[in-house]
Each structure stands twice: as structure tokens, then as C-alpha cells.
Design a protein around this motif. Structure first.
Motif, mmCIF file in Angstrom:
data_model
loop_
_atom_site.group_PDB
_atom_site.id
_atom_site.type_symbol
_atom_site.label_atom_id
_atom_site.label_comp_id
_atom_site.label_asym_id
_atom_site.label_seq_id
_atom_site.Cartn_x
_atom_site.Cartn_y
_atom_site.Cartn_z
ATOM 1 N N ASP A 15 39.434 -6.373 11.485
ATOM 2 C CA ASP A 15 39.296 -5.061 10.869
ATOM 3 C C ASP A 15 39.571 -3.983 11.906
ATOM 4 N N SER A 16 40.753 -3.411 11.909
ATOM 5 C CA SER A 16 41.148 -2.452 12.943
ATOM 6 C C SER A 16 40.373 -1.160 12.854
ATOM 7 N N ALA A 17 39.671 -0.932 11.749
ATOM 8 C CA ALA A 17 38.904 0.307 11.603
ATOM 9 C C ALA A 17 37.598 0.253 12.362
ATOM 10 N N LEU A 18 37.143 -0.974 12.731
ATOM 11 C CA LEU A 18 35.885 -1.109 13.446
ATOM 12 C C LEU A 18 36.125 -1.109 14.950
ATOM 13 N N GLN A 19 35.222 -0.496 15.718
ATOM 14 C CA GLN A 19 35.316 -0.431 17.163
ATOM 15 C C GLN A 19 34.409 -1.482 17.784
ATOM 16 N N PRO A 20 34.706 -1.984 19.023
ATOM 17 C CA PRO A 20 33.828 -2.940 19.707
ATOM 18 C C PRO A 20 32.440 -2.350 19.895
ATOM 19 N N LEU A 21 31.428 -3.205 19.750
ATOM 20 C CA LEU A 21 30.052 -2.768 19.961
ATOM 21 C C LEU A 21 29.828 -2.431 21.416
ATOM 22 N N GLN A 22 28.890 -1.528 21.713
ATOM 23 C CA GLN A 22 28.556 -1.153 23.078
ATOM 24 C C GLN A 22 27.076 -1.401 23.322
ATOM 25 N N SER A 23 26.738 -1.647 24.584
ATOM 26 C CA SER A 23 25.341 -1.875 24.960
ATOM 27 C C SER A 23 24.944 -0.888 26.030
ATOM 28 N N GLU A 24 23.805 -0.270 25.852
ATOM 29 C CA GLU A 24 23.313 0.644 26.871
ATOM 30 C C GLU A 24 22.919 -0.154 28.121
ATOM 31 N N PRO A 25 23.062 0.441 29.334
ATOM 32 C CA PRO A 25 22.703 -0.260 30.573
ATOM 33 C C PRO A 25 21.301 -0.851 30.576
ATOM 34 N N LEU A 26 20.336 -0.150 29.948
ATOM 35 C CA LEU A 26 18.965 -0.663 29.948
ATOM 36 C C LEU A 26 18.838 -1.946 29.141
ATOM 37 N N ASP A 27 19.792 -2.199 28.261
ATOM 38 C CA ASP A 27 19.764 -3.417 27.463
ATOM 39 C C ASP A 27 20.379 -4.599 28.203
ATOM 40 N N ILE A 28 21.009 -4.331 29.332
ATOM 41 C CA ILE A 28 21.658 -5.391 30.091
ATOM 42 C C ILE A 28 20.620 -6.053 30.999
ATOM 43 N N THR A 29 20.482 -7.326 30.901
ATOM 44 C CA THR A 29 19.485 -8.045 31.703
ATOM 45 C C THR A 29 19.932 -8.149 33.154
ATOM 46 N N ASP A 30 18.961 -8.437 34.027
ATOM 47 C CA ASP A 30 19.289 -8.658 35.434
ATOM 48 C C ASP A 30 20.258 -9.834 35.574
ATOM 49 N N GLU A 31 20.051 -10.860 34.751
ATOM 50 C CA GLU A 31 20.930 -12.031 34.812
ATOM 51 C C GLU A 31 22.367 -11.651 34.476
ATOM 52 N N ARG A 32 22.518 -10.765 33.479
ATOM 53 C CA ARG A 32 23.870 -10.324 33.122
ATOM 54 C C ARG A 32 24.497 -9.497 34.249
ATOM 55 N N LEU A 33 23.686 -8.669 34.898
ATOM 56 C CA LEU A 33 24.201 -7.884 36.029
ATOM 57 C C LEU A 33 24.689 -8.812 37.143
ATOM 58 N N MET A 34 23.937 -9.890 37.412
ATOM 59 C CA MET A 34 24.361 -10.828 38.444
ATOM 60 C C MET A 34 25.664 -11.520 38.044
ATOM 61 N N GLU A 35 25.816 -11.807 36.757
ATOM 62 C CA GLU A 35 27.078 -12.399 36.301
ATOM 63 C C GLU A 35 28.232 -11.425 36.517
#
Length: 213
Positions: A15-35
Motif C-alpha cells: 500500500d503505497s499510501a501508507l508510510q513506514p512506522l516510526q519509534s521514538e528513541p525512548l521506546d528503543i531498548t538498550d539491547e536495540r541500541l547495542m545492535e
């Protein structure tokens, strides 16, 4: 605040009308930051720094009790986190525990080195009281070894201007740390740090010559 783009699902891609979802930095876990850091994404180290810099510095300060030196070490630690991220194993513990262990070890190492450099500084200051000569002349008299003199001269010449100035004022002119601070208008803590860093490099240059000191 920078945001992290999430990979869209197949349905969203269709669906080209929909945009990719975004996540606020506070929602990003420490584990994801290390990745992210392991993937060499600089946004990861930037967000990790924003999240934990004050905590890491407070821990360093409890060991070093020196604000300027703690600031320097804080930056060194985050550079090391960036460089050593590949060694982090999520299966062995949380990122914060890994960071705290790394930071504490580095702070203790710095404290031990500072104490060793302080003893070296005291010896050099004691020598200048008895023989008011230049650093090169003092080294020639104390070391009496051409190779060691050449090595020390090379290191003195390679020091950053600020560290070299502090060393020269202390050992060429025999000024105390407080006298240097008063003469240059530079805070005493900064003068102490510059001398410690300069002496550290001199000490490293003397490796293998300990029996001549």
C-alpha cells in the motif's frame, strides 16, 4: 530528536499510501541500541550517550574525584564502547551492566596510574629543588644514558602544546602547580590533569629504562 525507521511489513509495502512506522528513541531498548552500534550506526552510540552519560560520569567521579579528568574518561569510555561493541554478548547480561563494569575498570586503572604518575612527579620536583637546571640538563645528569635522553626528548617534542607548556613550566622553571595556574590563568584542576597526562606519556617512554631512574 532523531527517530529510528522500522522496516515496513509486506502489507504496508503493497500500500503505497501508507508510510513506514516510526519509534521514538525512548521506546528503543538498550539491547536495540547495542545492535545499532554493532552495525556501526552512529545514531546508536549517540542515543546511548544521551541516555547514560550522566550516570557513567557520576560513577567515574566517585573513583577519580576530578571533574576535568572524569569528562576526558567519559569520552574515552564511549569511544571504547563503540570500538568494542562486537564483544558485547546479550546472553551474558544487560548492556548497562556491561557498560558499568567497563567504566569502573577503566576508572580504577586510571586512578592507579595517576598515583604512579604522582610519585614520579614528586621525584622530579624533588630533583629540581636540588639542581635548578633545565629539563634536558636534569635528565642528562640523572639518567646518564644517551638512548634514554633521546627517547625523552622525542616524547617532550611530541606532547600537545598545552601539556608541553605545563611540563616546561614545572621542570624548566621549577614552578609549582599553583604557580603555573596563577601565571597562566588556567584552573588548577586543568593544570594537574595536563601534568598527569604529560607525565603519563613520559612514563610510557621510560618503559624498559626503569633501572636507570
Amino acid at each position: 530528536m532523531p527517530t529510528l525507521l522500522l522496516e515496513p511489513s509486506q502489507d504496508l509495502v503493497k500500500d503505497s499510501a501508507l508510510q513506514p512506522l516510526q519509534s521514538e528513541p525512548l521506546d528503543i531498548t538498550d539491547e536495540r541500541l547495542m545492535e545499532m552500534i554493532q552495525a556501526r550506526d552512529p545514531e546508536g552510540i549517540s542515543m546511548l550517550h544521551d541516555r547514560y552519560a550522566s550516570l557513567v560520569k557520576a560513577m567515574i567521579m566517585r573513583v577519580l574525584h576530578n571533574d576535568a579528568e572524569s569528562d576526558d574518561m567519559l569520552q574515552e569510555i564511549f569511544v571504547e564502547i563503540w570500538n568494542r561493541a562486537a564483544s558485547y554478548d546479550a546472553g551474558k547480561g544487560k548492556p548497562l551492566g556491561w557498560m558499568v563494569t567497563l567504566s569502573r575498570r577503566r576508572a580504577i586503572d586510571r586512578l592507579r596510574k595517576r598515583e604512579a604518575y604522582g610519585r614520579m612527579e614528586e621525584r622530579l620536583q624533588e630533583q629540581t629543588k636540588h639542581t635548578p637546571t633545565s629539563v634536558s640538563g636534569q635528565l642528562e645528569e640523572d639518567v646518564a644514558h644517551a638512548e634514554m635522553r633521546e627517547q625523552l626528548n622525542r616524547v617532550l617534542s611530541s606532547l600537545p602544546p598545552a601539556q608541553r607548556q605545563a611540563i616546561e613550566l614545572a621542570y624548566y622553571k621549577g614552578m609549582s602547580q599553583r604557580e603555573i595556574a596563577a601565571a597562566t590563568g588556567i584552573p588548577l584542576g586543568t593544570i594537574k590533569t595536563r601534568l598527569e597526562l604529560g607525565i603519563k606519556k613520559l612514563s610510557e617512554a621510560l618503559a624498559g629504562f626503569e633501572d636507570l631512574l
